[in-house]
Design a protein around this motif. Structure first.
Motif, short mmCIF file in Angstrom:
data_model
loop_
_atom_site.label_atom_id
_atom_site.label_comp_id
_atom_site.label_asym_id
_atom_site.label_seq_id
_atom_site.Cartn_x
_atom_site.Cartn_y
_atom_site.Cartn_z
N ARG A 49 0.83 -1.21 0.00
CA ARG A 49 0.00 0.00 0.00
C ARG A 49 0.86 1.25 0.00
O ARG A 49 0.58 2.22 -0.71
N PHE A 50 1.95 1.22 0.78
CA PHE A 50 2.83 2.38 0.87
C PHE A 50 3.51 2.66 -0.47
O PHE A 50 3.57 3.81 -0.92
N VAL A 51 4.01 1.63 -1.13
CA VAL A 51 4.70 1.79 -2.42
C VAL A 51 3.73 2.36 -3.47
O VAL A 51 4.08 3.28 -4.22
N GLU A 52 2.53 1.84 -3.50
CA GLU A 52 1.54 2.32 -4.47
C GLU A 52 1.20 3.79 -4.22
O GLU A 52 1.10 4.59 -5.16
N GLU A 53 1.00 4.15 -2.94
CA GLU A 53 0.69 5.54 -2.60
C GLU A 53 1.83 6.48 -2.96
O GLU A 53 1.62 7.56 -3.53
N GLN A 54 3.04 6.07 -2.64
CA GLN A 54 4.20 6.92 -2.89
C GLN A 54 4.46 7.08 -4.39
O GLN A 54 4.91 8.14 -4.84
N TYR A 55 4.20 6.03 -5.16
CA TYR A 55 4.42 6.12 -6.61
C TYR A 55 3.43 7.10 -7.24
O TYR A 55 3.80 7.88 -8.14
N LYS A 56 2.19 7.08 -6.77
CA LYS A 56 1.20 8.03 -7.28
C LYS A 56 1.62 9.47 -6.96
O LYS A 56 1.51 10.36 -7.81
N LEU A 57 2.10 9.68 -5.74
CA LEU A 57 2.57 11.01 -5.36
C LEU A 57 3.78 11.42 -6.18
O LEU A 57 3.92 12.56 -6.61
N PHE A 58 4.67 10.47 -6.41
CA PHE A 58 5.89 10.72 -7.18
C PHE A 58 5.55 11.18 -8.60
O PHE A 58 6.16 12.12 -9.12
N LYS A 59 4.56 10.54 -9.21
CA LYS A 59 4.19 10.89 -10.58
C LYS A 59 3.61 12.30 -10.66
O LYS A 59 3.80 13.00 -11.65
N THR A 60 2.91 12.71 -9.61
CA THR A 60 2.30 14.05 -9.63
C THR A 60 3.32 15.15 -9.29
O THR A 60 3.08 16.32 -9.57
N ARG A 61 4.47 14.75 -8.69
CA ARG A 61 5.44 15.73 -8.25
C ARG A 61 6.71 15.77 -9.11
O ARG A 61 7.69 16.39 -8.73
N GLN A 62 6.68 15.12 -10.25
CA GLN A 62 7.91 15.01 -11.04
C GLN A 62 8.44 16.36 -11.52
O GLN A 62 9.62 16.49 -11.80
N LEU A 63 7.56 17.36 -11.64
CA LEU A 63 8.02 18.69 -12.05
C LEU A 63 8.13 19.64 -10.87
O LEU A 63 8.27 20.85 -11.06
N SER A 64 8.07 19.08 -9.66
CA SER A 64 8.22 19.91 -8.47
C SER A 64 9.60 20.56 -8.45
O SER A 64 10.62 19.90 -8.66
N GLY A 65 9.63 21.87 -8.22
CA GLY A 65 10.91 22.59 -8.19
C GLY A 65 11.37 23.07 -9.54
O GLY A 65 12.43 23.69 -9.65
N VAL A 66 10.57 22.80 -10.59
CA VAL A 66 10.93 23.24 -11.94
C VAL A 66 10.12 24.47 -12.31
O VAL A 66 8.90 24.49 -12.20
N THR A 67 10.79 25.51 -12.69
CA THR A 67 10.13 26.74 -13.11
C THR A 67 10.57 27.09 -14.53
O THR A 67 11.77 27.18 -14.81
N ILE A 68 9.61 27.21 -15.40
CA ILE A 68 9.92 27.60 -16.79
C ILE A 68 9.95 29.12 -16.86
O ILE A 68 8.94 29.81 -16.62
N TYR A 69 11.09 29.65 -17.13
CA TYR A 69 11.28 31.11 -17.17
C TYR A 69 11.03 31.61 -18.60
O TYR A 69 11.56 31.08 -19.57
N LYS A 70 10.20 32.65 -18.70
CA LYS A 70 9.89 33.23 -20.01
C LYS A 70 10.22 34.70 -20.02
O LYS A 70 10.13 35.40 -19.02
#
Length: 376
Positions: A355-376
């Motif tokens: 259950r923990f691995v499944e929950e963490q993987y879902k969170l990981f997929k939603t946070r893959q661009l966390s900390g990334v800022t596209i500057y224009k």
């Protein structure tokens, strides 16, 4: 979700290796990557598993002591290619967490402990190795300074830490400055049974290494002329045998079916070391037998004082002898002991881990661009 399991090394069976069995059963399709493996010393479940070793396995036809290969472990683990997996679960007491994963792979480290010999227990490990030779002492000290730096650096490669106990979670925070979830180690409850027979002996089940504290049990039972059976092998065996009296017997390696009987019929398990968690106290309780333990470390999470065991305060034979005297005046309920151990059953561990691995993987997929800022 494609999963891989990583473990430090597999030269023999122990508590951490039993955790690997449960991980394998939770994720049966996942291959197990490790530095070296001696399948002859593995349980049937692991012997038949898909185990993949590093180039260290091929350095010699004769299986080397994994400790002698330790200087080569960092590069060996870093050479493992894990890019094709969605999730990597590393089981680590040392180098397992050091594997390198890509940005599309979630790395969950199930940490049995931060590297003991690099941090606060370095004296217990390194002292016996260095002896009196000042040059050797200095060389090992320099090497361990490097290992501490490397160990801290590799903690940054982990996305999520899971500790096997609150005790280990505190050590992870201290040494790596990382938070950790806690999923307690599993016990294979189905293996163990209670018995109405009492063999009249005390029991130690352990690798015979310096930090395990088995000499406390040997000295205490020798002084009090109490029967003690010591099950396990290790580099301290000859030294322990030399200090033991006639009431202490060393049984070496014992097959599982015999070990279960020793557990079921002992008066109590003596657990004299400081462990990060400690599986054997739960195995004793699963067999309906209490534990006499040094009241420090992970044992405080698995033994309820005066209900499933008793503690002694200092790592001395005198303190243990006092506990043995107190124990003789007490009685314990086998069913309560077994019921308490059931809270740590492998079925609970596997359900929580999946259950923990499944929950963490879902969170990981939603946070893959966390900390990334596209500057224009």
């Amino acid at each position: 979700m494609k999963v891989a399991i990583v473990h430090d090394w597999l030269p023999f069976m122990g508590g951490a290796e039993n955790v690997i069995i449960n991980m394998h059963e939770a994720f049966p399709e996942a291959p197990i990557y490790t530095s070296i493996c001696n399948r002859m010393n593995m349980s049937k479940t692991l012997r038949e598993a898909d185990i993949r070793t590093t180039h260290l396995q091929k350095t010699t036809k004769k299986q080397l002591d994994h400790r002698k290969l330790f200087p080569f472990m960092p590069t060996a683990m870093e050479s493992i290619d894990l890019n094709k997996y969605d999730v990597v679960i590393s089981s680590s007491t040392s180098v397992g967490k050091s594997v390198i994963t890509g940005p599309d792979t979630l790395h969950i480290c199930y940490c049995n402990t931060p590297m003991r010999y690099a941090w606060e227990q370095r004296g217990n490990y390194i002292g016996p190795l260095t002896g009196k030779g000042s040059f050797r002492n200095k060389m090992i000290s320099y090497f361990m300074t490097f290992m501490r730096v490397w160990d801290f650096a590799t903690a940054a490669r982990v996305d999520v830490f899971v500790a096997n106990s609150v005790n280990v979670a505190r050590r992870i925070h201290k040494h790596y400055r990382r938070d950790a979830y806690v999923i307690h180690c599993p016990v294979r409850m189905k293996m163990f049974h209670t018995s109405i027979e009492d063999g009249g002996y005390f029991l130690c089940v352990s690798r015979l290494q310096e930090y395990k504290g088995i000499e406390l049990a040997v000295k205490a039972c020798t002084r009090e002329k109490l029967p003690l059976y010591v099950i396990g092998t290790g580099p301290m065996r000859k030294e322990l045998e030399a200090m033991a009296g006639p009431t202490v017997k060393f049984l070496g390696f014992v097959p599982d079916e015999e070990l279960l009987e020793y557990y079921a019929k002992c008066k109590a398990l003596i657990f004299p070391g400081v462990e990060d968690f400690g599986i054997t106290p739960l195995e004793a309780q699963a067999s309906g037998r209490p534990v006499i333990a040094l009241g420090k470390g992970g044992i405080l999470e698995t033994v309820i004082e005066n209900e499933t065991g008793i503690f002694f305060d200092e790592p001395t034979p005198e303190s243990l002898i006092d506990a043995l005297h107190r124990f003789e005046k007490m009685s314990f309920d086998k069913e309560k002991l077994r019921s308490h151990a059931m809270e740590f059953d492998e079925s609970v561990f596997k359900e929580r881990l999946k259950r923990f691995v499944e929950e963490q993987y879902k969170l990981f997929k939603t946070r893959q661009l966390s900390g990334v800022t596209i500057y224009k």
